[in-house]
Motif scaffolding. Structure first.
Motif, PDB file in Angstrom:
ATOM      1  N   CYS A 170      39.783  47.204  34.520  1.00  0.00           N
ATOM      2  CA  CYS A 170      41.057  47.047  35.229  1.00  0.00           C
ATOM      3  C   CYS A 170      41.338  48.315  36.022  1.00  0.00           C
ATOM      4  CB  CYS A 170      42.191  46.814  34.227  1.00  0.00           C
ATOM      5  SG  CYS A 170      41.958  45.376  33.173  1.00  0.00           S
ATOM      6  N   VAL A 171      41.913  48.153  37.192  1.00  0.00           N
ATOM      7  CA  VAL A 171      42.334  49.321  37.965  1.00  0.00           C
ATOM      8  C   VAL A 171      43.821  49.234  38.260  1.00  0.00           C
ATOM      9  CG1 VAL A 171      40.103  49.880  38.996  1.00  0.00           C
ATOM     10  CG2 VAL A 171      41.581  48.219  40.108  1.00  0.00           C
ATOM     11  N   VAL A 172      44.486  50.380  38.121  1.00  0.00           N
ATOM     12  CA  VAL A 172      45.905  50.509  38.461  1.00  0.00           C
ATOM     13  C   VAL A 172      46.095  51.848  39.165  1.00  0.00           C
ATOM     14  CG1 VAL A 172      46.766  49.063  36.568  1.00  0.00           C
ATOM     15  CG2 VAL A 172      46.441  51.539  36.216  1.00  0.00           C
ATOM     16  N   SER A 173      47.197  51.980  39.842  1.00  0.00           N
ATOM     17  CA  SER A 173      47.524  53.243  40.494  1.00  0.00           C
ATOM     18  C   SER A 173      47.737  54.340  39.453  1.00  0.00           C
ATOM     19  CB  SER A 173      48.786  53.075  41.338  1.00  0.00           C
ATOM     20  OG  SER A 173      49.249  54.326  41.808  1.00  0.00           O
ATOM     21  N   THR A 174      47.346  55.550  39.793  1.00  0.00           N
ATOM     22  CA  THR A 174      47.617  56.681  38.899  1.00  0.00           C
ATOM     23  C   THR A 174      49.120  56.961  38.808  1.00  0.00           C
ATOM     24  OG1 THR A 174      47.242  58.173  40.767  1.00  0.00           O
ATOM     25  CG2 THR A 174      45.394  57.794  39.272  1.00  0.00           C
ATOM     26  N   LEU A 228      41.965  45.332  49.030  1.00  0.00           N
ATOM     27  CA  LEU A 228      42.892  45.657  47.959  1.00  0.00           C
ATOM     28  C   LEU A 228      42.948  47.130  47.589  1.00  0.00           C
ATOM     29  CD1 LEU A 228      42.141  42.626  45.620  1.00  0.00           C
ATOM     30  CD2 LEU A 228      44.069  42.926  47.172  1.00  0.00           C
ATOM     31  N   LEU A 229      42.085  47.940  48.138  1.00  0.00           N
ATOM     32  CA  LEU A 229      42.037  49.344  47.744  1.00  0.00           C
ATOM     33  C   LEU A 229      43.388  50.023  47.941  1.00  0.00           C
ATOM     34  CD1 LEU A 229      40.198  51.617  46.750  1.00  0.00           C
ATOM     35  CD2 LEU A 229      39.629  52.108  49.136  1.00  0.00           C
ATOM     36  N   PHE A 249      36.356  52.408  43.101  1.00  0.00           N
ATOM     37  CA  PHE A 249      37.742  52.395  43.564  1.00  0.00           C
ATOM     38  C   PHE A 249      38.492  53.622  43.051  1.00  0.00           C
ATOM     39  CE2 PHE A 249      39.070  47.779  44.744  1.00  0.00           C
ATOM     40  CZ  PHE A 249      38.007  47.698  45.632  1.00  0.00           C
ATOM     41  N   ALA A 250      38.207  54.001  41.805  1.00  0.00           N
ATOM     42  CA  ALA A 250      38.955  55.088  41.157  1.00  0.00           C
ATOM     43  C   ALA A 250      38.418  56.476  41.501  1.00  0.00           C
ATOM     44  CB  ALA A 250      38.922  54.892  39.643  1.00  0.00           C
ATOM     45  N   MET A 255      43.527  55.899  41.850  1.00  0.00           N
ATOM     46  CA  MET A 255      43.592  54.828  40.852  1.00  0.00           C
ATOM     47  C   MET A 255      42.818  55.244  39.616  1.00  0.00           C
ATOM     48  SD  MET A 255      43.088  51.377  43.159  1.00  0.00           S
ATOM     49  CE  MET A 255      41.852  52.108  44.210  1.00  0.00           C
ATOM     50  N   ARG A 256      43.131  54.609  38.513  1.00  0.00           N
ATOM     51  CA  ARG A 256      42.372  54.835  37.290  1.00  0.00           C
ATOM     52  C   ARG A 256      41.745  53.527  36.843  1.00  0.00           C
ATOM     53  NH1 ARG A 256      47.619  56.314  35.308  1.00  0.00           N
ATOM     54  NH2 ARG A 256      46.819  58.432  35.119  1.00  0.00           N
ATOM     55  N   SER A 257      40.558  53.628  36.248  1.00  0.00           N
ATOM     56  CA  SER A 257      39.823  52.480  35.740  1.00  0.00           C
ATOM     57  C   SER A 257      39.951  52.457  34.223  1.00  0.00           C
ATOM     58  CB  SER A 257      38.341  52.577  36.144  1.00  0.00           C
ATOM     59  OG  SER A 257      37.581  51.560  35.546  1.00  0.00           O
ATOM     60  N   LEU A 258      40.345  51.309  33.684  1.00  0.00           N
ATOM     61  CA  LEU A 258      40.601  51.175  32.251  1.00  0.00           C
ATOM     62  C   LEU A 258      39.896  49.940  31.696  1.00  0.00           C
ATOM     63  CD1 LEU A 258      44.456  51.752  32.454  1.00  0.00           C
ATOM     64  CD2 LEU A 258      42.760  53.431  31.669  1.00  0.00           C
ATOM     65  N   PRO A 259      39.443  50.006  30.442  1.00  0.00           N
ATOM     66  CA  PRO A 259      38.842  48.818  29.834  1.00  0.00           C
ATOM     67  C   PRO A 259      39.901  47.762  29.575  1.00  0.00           C
ATOM     68  CG  PRO A 259      39.001  50.595  28.240  1.00  0.00           C
ATOM     69  CD  PRO A 259      39.374  51.187  29.563  1.00  0.00           C
TER      70      PRO A 259
END
Length: 297
Positions: A170-174, A228-229, A249-250, A255-259
């Motif tokens: 999953c990616v979300v904004s920092t 979407l970037l 992307f991160a 953005m950060r990438s999370l499991p």
């Protein structure tokens, strides 16, 4: 009826030379071998095929009818072999067509183009937007030479080779107001999600959520990933996508990438192709180049 191709070659040689000895010389085999092959073919076709006369081997009516078909088949095979042997990637100007998703274009294409430039500078490459429902037809009709992705039901005759195994992240904004360096199930369910149309083949995430009874808040639905970037980096939206792409992307720190906190199965990214004998060596070279370029991305 299955007929040995060597019998057909022998028949054509005898028909054209009107001589068992001349046919043997042309084929670089012994006269008894030619006679044996002719007898086998006579038994299979239930026809004498040739009659020995003072002027040579005289074909029967049936043999005359068969010659055009047999000769055409041999010529086609020889032309295909000749064309295959003559393929030289260093000088070829052939244009190959490959089907990729938008993620494939953004992530895989640089690797593939660099590989082609280094070993086949005059070869052309055309990218077709992947459509999982049409890939089987496209491959079997030579509309494309190959496809890369995770596809189902591409057709029984379509061949595939695994390039690598992929997972999801999953990616979300920092700057996301509620999600930091970890992601809980509650946060995942409460998040506003971006969903990509399923025709690209990326429908696994939605399938898993549906099976778990999770109804995501879909704030944005788009036809492809590559737009979407900036969207995810500057909003509170969450995107679930293949891990290799999530990490890229991160990479710039926005953005950060999370499991993901749900059990999304890993999947294989495969190369798909349909064997075409008339272009066998060129096709083999192209597939081997894709495998070499993308197996370790």
């Amino acid at each position: 009826m299955n007929i040995d191709l060597n019998l057909v070659r022998t028949f054509v040689a005898v028909y054209e030379t009107r001589s068992v000895s001349a046919a043997a010389k042309r084929l670089n085999i012994t006269q008894p071998s030619v006679s044996y092959s002719l007898q086998r073919l006579r038994d299979l076709l239930q026809d004498p095929l040739f009659t020995r006369t003072r002027n040579g081997m005289l074909p029967t009516f049936n043999a005359t009818q068969l010659f055009a078909t047999f000769k055409g088949a041999i010529d086609n095979i020889q032309d295909a072999i000749s064309a295959a042997r003559q393929f030289d990637p260093s000088s070829s100007t052939r244009r190959f067509r490959i089907a990729l998703s938008d993620l494939g274009e953004s992530h895989f294409l640089p690797y593939l183009v660099r590989e082609l430039e280094s070993i086949a500078p005059s070869v052309g490459l055309e990218v077709i937007q992947i459509d999982s429902e049409k890939i089987g037809e496209w491959l079997s009709t030579s509309h494309i030479d190959a496809a890369v992705g995770n596809l189902e039901f591409v057709g029984a005759q379509i061949l595939k080779r695994k390039l690598f195994t992929e997972s999801y992240s999953c990616v979300v904004s920092t700057k996301h107001p509620t999600i930091g360096n970890s992601l809980s199930l509650e946060q995942y369910v409460a998040a506003k999600h971006v969903v990509v149309s399923p025709f690209t083949g990326h429908h696994l995430v939605e399938d898993v959520m549906s099976e778990m009874g999770i109804k995501p808040i879909v704030a944005l639905r788009v036809p492809h990933f590559t737009s979407l970037l900036a969207v995810v980096a500057t909003t509170d939206l969450m995107l679930t996508l293949p891990s290799r792409i999530a990490k890229s992307f991160a990479r710039d720190g926005s953005m950060r990438s999370l499991p993901p906190p749900i059990p999304i199965p890993s999947f294989d990214v495969n190369l798909y192709w349909y064997p075409h004998s008339e272009d066998a060596m060129a096709q083999q070279w192209f597939c081997e180049t894709i495998i070499r370029a993308l197996s370790n991305v």
